[in-house]
Design an enzyme around this catalytic site. Sequence first.
Site, short mmCIF file in Angstrom:
data_model
loop_
_atom_site.label_atom_id
_atom_site.label_comp_id
_atom_site.label_asym_id
_atom_site.label_seq_id
_atom_site.Cartn_x
_atom_site.Cartn_y
_atom_site.Cartn_z
N HIS B 110 19.96 3.24 7.87
CA HIS B 110 21.17 3.16 7.08
C HIS B 110 22.09 4.15 7.58
O HIS B 110 21.59 5.04 8.32
CB HIS B 110 20.47 3.90 5.68
CG HIS B 110 21.66 3.88 4.73
ND1 HIS B 110 22.43 4.81 4.43
CD2 HIS B 110 21.59 3.12 3.55
CE1 HIS B 110 23.16 4.41 3.30
NE2 HIS B 110 22.56 3.50 2.82
N ASP B 188 13.21 9.09 6.22
CA ASP B 188 14.09 8.52 5.32
C ASP B 188 13.19 7.55 4.14
O ASP B 188 13.09 6.39 4.39
CB ASP B 188 15.26 8.06 5.64
CG ASP B 188 16.22 7.14 4.88
OD1 ASP B 188 15.73 7.27 3.55
OD2 ASP B 188 17.17 6.86 5.19
N GLN B 191 13.91 4.16 0.21
CA GLN B 191 13.23 2.71 -0.38
C GLN B 191 11.64 2.88 -0.53
O GLN B 191 11.13 1.71 -0.64
CB GLN B 191 13.56 1.73 0.69
CG GLN B 191 15.35 1.46 0.96
CD GLN B 191 15.68 0.89 -0.45
OE1 GLN B 191 15.15 0.49 -1.12
NE2 GLN B 191 17.17 1.10 -0.31
N LYS B 214 16.80 5.51 -7.02
CA LYS B 214 15.98 4.26 -6.27
C LYS B 214 14.51 4.14 -7.00
O LYS B 214 13.84 3.00 -6.60
CB LYS B 214 16.25 4.04 -5.11
CG LYS B 214 17.71 3.88 -4.42
CD LYS B 214 17.61 3.78 -3.03
CE LYS B 214 18.75 4.01 -2.35
NZ LYS B 214 19.96 3.18 -2.36
N CYS B 352 25.33 -0.87 4.35
CA CYS B 352 25.41 0.22 4.98
C CYS B 352 24.46 0.58 6.49
O CYS B 352 23.80 1.56 6.67
CB CYS B 352 25.17 1.57 4.26
SG CYS B 352 26.20 1.97 2.93
#
Lengths: 395, 395, 138, 138
Positions: B110, B188, B191, B214, B352
């Site tokens: 991202h 990261d 998600q 999220k 993104c």
Amino acid sequence: MYKKYFEYFKNNKNIYLDSASTSQKPYEVIESVNEYYKKYCSNTHRSNFGNANRATTEFEDTRKTVKEFINARDTKEIIFTKSVSESLNFIASSFVKDRFDTVIISSLEHHSNIVPWHMQGRSLHNGLEVVDCDEQQTFDIEHFERLLQENKNAFVSITHVSNAFGKIHPIKNIIQLAHKYGAFVMIDGAQSLAHFPVDVQDLDVDFYAISAHKTYGPTGVGVIYIKKERLDDVKPYQVGGATIKDVTYDRSILLDSPFKYEAGTQNIAGVIGFASALKFINKMKYENLMTYETNIYEYLYEKLNEINGIILYTDSINCIGSLSFNIQGLSADDIGILLDKMDISIRCGHHCAQPIMKKLGINGTARVGVSMYNNEEDIDKFIKSLNRAIVILED
Amino acid sequence: MYKKYFEYFKNNKNIYLDSASTSQKPYEVIESVNEYYKKYCSNTHRSNFGNANRATTEFEDTRKTVKEFINARDTKEIIFTKSVSESLNFIASSFVKDRFDTVIISSLEHHSNIVPWHMQGRSLHNGLEVVDCDEQQTFDIEHFERLLQENKNAFVSITHVSNAFGKIHPIKNIIQLAHKYGAFVMIDGAQSLAHFPVDVQDLDVDFYAISAHKTYGPTGVGVIYIKKERLDDVKPYQVGGATIKDVTYDRSILLDSPFKYEAGTQNIAGVIGFASALKFINKMKYENLMTYETNIYEYLYEKLNEINGIILYTDSINCIGSLSFNIQGLSADDIGILLDKMDISIRCGHHCAQPIMKKLGINGTARVGVSMYNNEEDIDKFIKSLNRAIVILED
Amino acid sequence: MGEIEKRIDAIKEDFELFDDEIEKYEYIVDIGRSLEPLDESEKIDKYLIEGCTSNVWLICEKRDGKLYFKTDSNTVIVRGLAAILVKIFSNLSAKEIRDFDFSLLDKLGFSEIITPTRQNGLKSMITKIVESAQGENA
Amino acid sequence: MGEIEKRIDAIKEDFELFDDEIEKYEYIVDIGRSLEPLDESEKIDKYLIEGCTSNVWLICEKRDGKLYFKTDSNTVIVRGLAAILVKIFSNLSAKEIRDFDFSLLDKLGFSEIITPTRQNGLKSMITKIVESAQGENA
Ligand SMILES: Cc1ncc(COP(=O)(O)O)c(C=O)c1O
Ligand SMILES: Cc1ncc(COP(=O)(O)O)c(C=O)c1O
């Protein structure tokens, strides 16, 4: 009179006198947060379906609302952050660092406007200068002018209202004087908008930091107003999603302000709620609030002044919101603990303003923070409880 | 089946397939945000009266909840931020900058895990290396090892799950390999937590970024897990109120982690709401969610695969949440607009993640993001509408 | 009511004939399809307006004191909407455009024009139209 | 039930005699007042635990295999609460303290001890007590 607009008081019998820490939220603020979560929860500025468009529109409408509220010229000048602390850190690191030899602050700054300068390696007389104040904590404008004369390449960062003492700084004069010497000015407005209007064009300020949660709005939202003419020189602070026009592995081309400064998913619910807070203030009208709050503040000041052994640190003129005191021979902490047991919520401590506490030779103060929802009855109960606490604590 | 836990679906008839952008929030999350605002709204960590103590306790309980949820060893390792973007920017600027010659990322990052490295003056083969992937977007672990061999002083920053393609990276192997070559690793996790459990001790990861919004939680809240052993080397990022033990004009003495990293008033309502989101997941149980979501994902994949002219970018193995596609000869944007008019909410664009789009030679994709509250009926309606859109758009 | 608003109202009336949103957009697709494409030699950076993924090209020409616009896009719905905008703003004096209250465009009800997303090609196109008019004295 | 928990329960019973919170705290003030102050020579940095504004001093002594604590504070309520803590944890073996489940302290119901504020002198004092016990083998 104003209590009815705040659900908190339906659920609590305590006398809330800590609004300088955070204010209560009117019904419509909580309602608009709820509406976002329950009815059109989606991310903004990315997706293009109905509810996402609504979220984006409400978010950008908040920007317009803020712009109009503080009379900015352009929505580009309104950048959302998470707090005043972030707003100040942002400008410190993206604009001031490596650009100015000296930063000039007042004697009444919150740590948020002191520590960021230390982190840049500045210390007193070594990149950091502090404007004196007198025994009433009044800003010494002559000392300020001398500092401007002695420090050619200076940045001025000053709080509008002292959170510890409620003292209002004469920022219009401060800004004029600073500009006369070619210095840019950032104002820490954390304690302002809950109490009186701010007109950034009239002030001609370069940077102005705003807190939502102290202005009847949600937690986790701040604003930094950046004067259009400064925008080109403010580097992006955080980067990533939605700050970008084009990315390859070699380089990123940033969007224009405000987007280049707002990386990642924003506090959407919070920002949208903040619009409701500002609209609520508009509905209540500042002129009414200012008259009402000034009266309460004067009333509180008088009542406190009658107490034996009271120590006050300012007169009541040019003060708003916060009032700090001590009782001779007693500890503010003890007073706070006992008041809490009597259902009075005040704050005791150094109020994140240790340097001025040290200058006054004290550990801290008891601080009463009054807001629109406080009334004389609140003050009477507070004074009565304070007297009882004093009796308990005095031998 | 799971829709009933989310008030959004009581108020909306649209098929929400954009959970990779942000997820809907269960009743209890919204409720705990409300409860804070309506019943015990106060600032945390400062004032000491009843409601402020309650707010502080709930806030710190969230830290404990997060700690246990990801199996961290110590609450010190859990630091609240406003988003994954902030978490990544924080570590980039407070730990990686000036310390590592090279940053290694994957092909599926991202922008939030690309642009911060550009801002440090890195570009491809010039302080930044990108691990290849194959036509199924599978991480090339051998290329990764070569990069580790060639770049001695490297920092690895890799997404756990690709937001554009739902591809799950083999991060346990990645971390092991990186550590073998002495490199630290940031993951990261934007998600991840909405879909499967994460055990930071088992992964032995150094930094792990989490998004609340999220993960069924409020907007404006993120977490960065920092392994205890790294804490001493991570500089404070933002400083100010409540990060400080002692301040004079000459210097500031910081508190210990986590407080030294959490400057100013936090997103109190948001953080407290996040605890409810994690408790909600615990109640639903990951094992159930994983089975359920995998089935839905497979179902979606099959149905899409049957469409004429469909272009898929991954197989369905080792994927979760997001599924990207294009239709031969049509623009994803047009598809998205028409689906919106049929009450289907998906996201179309570059997500993104422009570099991978460029590598694939496309402008963007249509992305379906499935979550626990989606069911086969949602997928059927989506497929039906998609077919209709295709008919409209094809000559 | 000014000329531009009249044109907007006329278009709005056209669209009111459709019962549902999808038919409306089918019509926009048709408009997009029937728009004469720009010559490839005209699709140059100078005329390009970058959106998130849809690109729009806009060319402004001045003839007899009036402004004329030509447009194209790589996606058909944006093409249709761009064609509508071009129809609304072509064959007017710069002053007429400058004096126009652009919020009236919201009347058309197309969310793709209204929504303030970060990289909205159509919104940028409108900005370009305004700028073209501001660059002219007449 | 261990010795420490017994002591806590005894103190809790004492406090249950009061009907309201304020009387409770009046009693704590009394305890604070009657606590023998530390000698000025003992109020040194080594023994200092910094709170936000209240300071606590804590000295740990070992005699006959048992730990004894002495305390003082600059504010009287914290002094009273510190005195209670010292009473609970003095005259025990290090092992008894190490084995104790400190969350049981919450039973006392004093928010000043329970709340995890950033700079809580009493909380830090408890941490110091734990550390003193951990530093001992017995
Ligand atoms: C993989 C990934 N990383 C980072 C981010 C940025 O997260 P946020 O927008 O919450 O800052 C996202 C969100 O889209 C993401 O999907
Ligand atoms: C004058 C002043 N500046 C800055 C701050 C920091 O604001 P926040 O905690 O919202 O970051 C405060 C809040 O206490 C304040 O009163």
